[in-house]
Design an enzyme around this catalytic site. Structure first.
Site, PDB file in Angstrom:
ATOM      1  N   ARG A   1      38.493  46.341  57.747  1.00 58.05           N
ATOM      2  CA  ARG A   1      39.583  46.016  56.518  1.00 58.05           C
ATOM      3  C   ARG A   1      40.943  45.878  57.079  1.00 58.05           C
ATOM      4  NH1 ARG A   1      38.955  45.686  50.669  1.00 58.05           N
ATOM      5  NH2 ARG A   1      40.973  46.328  50.486  1.00 58.05           N
TER       6      ARG A   1
ATOM      7  N   TYR B   1      44.832  32.338  46.616  1.00 60.45           N
ATOM      8  CA  TYR B   1      45.792  32.452  45.594  1.00 60.45           C
ATOM      9  C   TYR B   1      46.395  34.085  45.676  1.00 60.45           C
ATOM     10  CZ  TYR B   1      41.552  34.531  43.493  1.00 60.45           C
ATOM     11  OH  TYR B   1      40.296  35.297  43.056  1.00 60.45           O
ATOM     12  N   PRO B   2      47.807  34.160  45.069  1.00 62.51           N
ATOM     13  CA  PRO B   2      48.183  35.360  45.112  1.00 62.51           C
ATOM     14  C   PRO B   2      48.056  35.891  43.613  1.00 62.51           C
ATOM     15  CG  PRO B   2      49.864  33.643  44.756  1.00 62.51           C
ATOM     16  CD  PRO B   2      48.402  33.111  44.850  1.00 62.51           C
ATOM     17  N   MET B   3      47.742  37.377  43.622  1.00 55.20           N
ATOM     18  CA  MET B   3      47.826  37.904  42.154  1.00 55.20           C
ATOM     19  C   MET B   3      48.566  39.201  42.036  1.00 55.20           C
ATOM     20  SD  MET B   3      43.966  39.357  42.252  1.00 55.20           S
ATOM     21  CE  MET B   3      44.281  40.338  40.712  1.00 55.20           C
TER      22      MET B   3
ATOM     23  N   LYS C   1      48.588  43.092  39.447  1.00 60.56           N
ATOM     24  CA  LYS C   1      48.198  43.777  38.342  1.00 60.56           C
ATOM     25  C   LYS C   1      49.216  43.757  37.322  1.00 60.56           C
ATOM     26  CE  LYS C   1      44.006  44.700  40.213  1.00 60.56           C
ATOM     27  NZ  LYS C   1      43.743  46.016  40.772  1.00 60.56           N
TER      28      LYS C   1
ATOM     29  N   HIS D   1      34.510  46.085  39.647  1.00 54.99           N
ATOM     30  CA  HIS D   1      34.963  45.089  40.442  1.00 54.99           C
ATOM     31  C   HIS D   1      34.244  44.925  41.668  1.00 54.99           C
ATOM     32  CE1 HIS D   1      37.940  42.438  42.680  1.00 54.99           C
ATOM     33  NE2 HIS D   1      37.576  43.170  43.439  1.00 54.99           N
TER      34      HIS D   1
ATOM     35  N   GLN E   1      35.695  37.889  52.005  1.00 50.90           N
ATOM     36  CA  GLN E   1      36.967  38.079  51.050  1.00 50.90           C
ATOM     37  C   GLN E   1      37.913  38.854  52.021  1.00 50.90           C
ATOM     38  OE1 GLN E   1      35.850  41.204  50.893  1.00 50.90           O
ATOM     39  NE2 GLN E   1      36.731  42.360  49.371  1.00 50.90           N
TER      40      GLN E   1
ATOM     41  N   SER F   1      40.057  42.354  36.099  1.00 49.32           N
ATOM     42  CA  SER F   1      40.776  40.838  36.212  1.00 49.32           C
ATOM     43  C   SER F   1      41.083  40.530  34.793  1.00 49.32           C
ATOM     44  CB  SER F   1      39.658  39.893  36.644  1.00 49.32           C
ATOM     45  OG  SER F   1      39.395  40.223  38.013  1.00 49.32           O
TER      46      SER F   1
HETATM   47  O1  76R Z   1      36.824  46.795  50.098  1.00 51.50           O
HETATM   48  C1  76R Z   1      35.613  46.792  49.518  1.00 51.50           C
HETATM   49  O2  76R Z   1      34.778  46.168  49.484  1.00 51.50           O
HETATM   50  C2  76R Z   1      35.698  48.018  48.438  1.00 51.50           C
HETATM   51  C3  76R Z   1      35.497  47.496  47.137  1.00 51.50           C
HETATM   52  C4  76R Z   1      36.810  46.622  46.745  1.00 51.50           C
HETATM   53  C5  76R Z   1      38.149  47.046  46.614  1.00 51.50           C
HETATM   54  C6  76R Z   1      38.815  48.218  46.675  1.00 51.50           C
HETATM   55  C7  76R Z   1      36.616  45.113  46.534  1.00 51.50           C
HETATM   56  C8  76R Z   1      35.365  44.450  46.767  1.00 51.50           C
HETATM   57  N1  76R Z   1      37.738  44.588  46.319  1.00 51.50           N
HETATM   58  C9  76R Z   1      38.840  45.840  46.223  1.00 51.50           C
HETATM   59  C10 76R Z   1      40.078  45.716  46.010  1.00 51.50           C
HETATM   60 MN1  76R Z   1      38.492  42.685  45.565  1.00 51.50          MN
HETATM   61  N2  76R Z   1      38.771  40.824  45.138  1.00 51.50           N
HETATM   62  C11 76R Z   1      39.869  40.571  44.315  1.00 51.50           C
HETATM   63  C12 76R Z   1      39.759  39.217  43.856  1.00 51.50           C
HETATM   64  O3  76R Z   1      40.211  36.520  40.994  1.00 51.50           O
HETATM   65  C13 76R Z   1      40.221  37.610  40.757  1.00 51.50           C
HETATM   66  O4  76R Z   1      39.579  37.939  39.463  1.00 51.50           O
HETATM   67  C14 76R Z   1      40.497  38.913  41.754  1.00 51.50           C
HETATM   68  C15 76R Z   1      40.711  38.216  42.909  1.00 51.50           C
HETATM   69  C16 76R Z   1      38.435  38.521  44.368  1.00 51.50           C
HETATM   70  C17 76R Z   1      37.633  37.432  44.122  1.00 51.50           C
HETATM   71  C18 76R Z   1      37.806  39.869  45.121  1.00 51.50           C
HETATM   72  C19 76R Z   1      36.508  39.797  45.776  1.00 51.50           C
HETATM   73  N3  76R Z   1      40.168  43.463  45.300  1.00 51.50           N
HETATM   74  C20 76R Z   1      40.827  44.499  45.617  1.00 51.50           C
HETATM   75  C21 76R Z   1      42.167  44.622  45.013  1.00 51.50           C
HETATM   76  C22 76R Z   1      43.447  45.530  45.364  1.00 51.50           C
HETATM   77  C23 76R Z   1      43.346  46.515  44.185  1.00 51.50           C
HETATM   78  C24 76R Z   1      43.879  47.773  44.124  1.00 51.50           C
HETATM   79  O5  76R Z   1      44.276  48.073  45.324  1.00 51.50           O
HETATM   80  O6  76R Z   1      44.520  48.213  43.196  1.00 51.50           O
HETATM   81  C25 76R Z   1      42.560  43.292  44.571  1.00 51.50           C
HETATM   82  C26 76R Z   1      43.734  42.726  44.064  1.00 51.50           C
HETATM   83  C27 76R Z   1      41.255  42.463  44.549  1.00 51.50           C
HETATM   84  C28 76R Z   1      41.102  41.394  44.169  1.00 51.50           C
HETATM   85  N4  76R Z   1      36.396  42.265  45.910  1.00 51.50           N
HETATM   86  C29 76R Z   1      35.449  43.018  46.522  1.00 51.50           C
HETATM   87  C30 76R Z   1      35.998  41.104  46.114  1.00 51.50           C
HETATM   88  C31 76R Z   1      34.536  40.894  46.646  1.00 51.50           C
HETATM   89  C32 76R Z   1      33.878  39.539  47.156  1.00 51.50           C
HETATM   90  C33 76R Z   1      34.275  42.246  47.063  1.00 51.50           C
HETATM   91  C34 76R Z   1      33.093  43.048  47.550  1.00 51.50           C
HETATM   92  C35 76R Z   1      33.241  42.791  49.300  1.00 51.50           C
HETATM   93  C36 76R Z   1      31.932  43.382  49.809  1.00 51.50           C
HETATM   94  O7  76R Z   1      31.577  44.165  49.355  1.00 51.50           O
HETATM   95  O8  76R Z   1      31.730  42.887  51.009  1.00 51.50           O
END
Ligand code: 76R
Length: 274
Positions: free
Chosen positions: A156, A170-172, A174, A197, A210, A248
């Site tokens: 990570r 893309y930026p996002m 909450k 999620h 990702q 989301s």
């Molecule tokens: O790191 C991890 O795999 C642990 C679980 C996980 C976290 C904590 C995770 C898994 N994400 C995390 C955090 Mn995510 N993620 C996004 C998007 O388009 C959208 O609707 C959202 C954009 C995608 C496509 C995506 C993909 N994630 C976050 C955070 C921070 C939130 C916070 O800290 O409050 C954001 C903004 C975010 C957004 N996420 C995964 C993925 C994918 C593919 C996984 C699984 C990864 C894996 O297990 O290999």
């Protein structure tokens, strides 16, 4: 090139990530002689080669599909000054007036708040796996879990992103509006939502890689989302499926989307007719 004398600006852990998107001024470019175009390409190739570590320092070139931009780059560096220097050296590869920046993004890698705690892992071993605390089997599983967690955290913070054909960015944010304010939820509620999620995300293993980088206080949005993929339908499907996930659906706000092809500098030059 002389050594930069910039202050060292490091994070407690993790690295800086910069996304850059540029348009090429075609009128200016047409005024260049062929040697100037070749020189620019060779300077860029040398800069990429000098910054080609698996994790960092790393400079990777792309072309944008569809023309929101022409060129796109990602920079990964431990030191902010180094990231800033690579950015300036990159622009310096190009003849004056030929590049116009259309979008840039500064963010950093970070650990998630929402991983299982040691206490939760202990409970998994005792309650789900029915292991006796401090037995040999328990200690062995604990060591396995700890190793997996350490590897995961390392990845990570110091990601080694694959050079797949597509890079989507893309930026996002909450959301923080009225009843839908992510930041007024308590930790347990956020953790539960993020669990859903992550379950959606894991279904895309092998199709999407990702990188979520944090940018609260650093740039205009709160996170940068970088998705490596082999096909555009994988990008579309993961974003579509996540839209139904409560995190989301209720709390996600999104900036502009950039879809980019991974090309090395010589291929960039051919593709863009530079
Ligand atoms: O790191 C991890 O795999 C642990 C679980 C996980 C976290 C904590 C995770 C898994 N994400 C995390 C955090 Mn995510 N993620 C996004 C998007 O388009 C959208 O609707 C959202 C954009 C995608 C496509 C995506 C993909 N994630 C976050 C955070 C921070 C939130 C916070 O800290 O409050 C954001 C903004 C975010 C957004 N996420 C995964 C993925 C994918 C593919 C996984 C699984 C990864 C894996 O297990 O290999």
């Amino acid at each position: 090139m002389t050594e930069p004398t910039l202050p060292s600006v490091r994070l407690n852990q993790g690295i800086h990530v910069i996304h850059l998107f540029y348009r090429v001024d075609r009128v200016r470019w047409q005024q260049l002689g062929p040697a100037e175009s070749t020189d620019a390409r060779q300077r860029l190739e040398a800069l990429c080669a000098a910054n080609s570590a698996a994790s960092h320092p790393r400079l990777v070139s792309y072309v944008n599909v569809c023309g929101k931009a022409d060129l796109a780059f990602m920079i990964y560096a431990t030191d902010l000054a180094q990231a800033a220097q690579i950015h300036r050296d990159l622009e310096h590869c190009f003849p004056a007036g030929t590049l116009e920046r259309v979008f840039s993004y500064l963010s950093v890698t970070e650990l998630t708040e929402y991983m299982p705690s040691d206490e939760e892992n202990r409970r998994i071993l005792i309650e789900q796996e029915k292991l006796q605390p401090d037995s040999e089997a328990y200690n062995q599983r604990w060591a396995e879990m700890s190793k997996r967690k350490a590897d995961y955290e390392h990845y990570r913070l110091y990601p080694e992103m694959p050079d797949w054909e597509l890079m989507g960015f893309y930026p996002m944010n909450k959301r923080r509006h009225g009843a839908d304010n992510w930041y007024s939820l308590d930790f347990a509620a956020r953790k539960k939502l993020m669990g859903g999620h992550a379950r959606v995300g894991r279904k895309y293993a092998g199709r999407i890689s990702q990188l979520i980088t944090g940018s609260t206080g650093l740039d205009d949005w709160e996170w940068g989302v970088t998705l490596m993929a082999h096909q555009a339908d994988a990008l579309k499907e993961i974003v579509y499926e996540m839209r139904f996930d409560e995190v989301s659906a209720r709390y996600g706000e999104f900036g502009p989307f950039y879809v980019n092809l991974r090309l090395t500098p010589p291929a960039v030059w051919r593709h863009l007719h530079l």
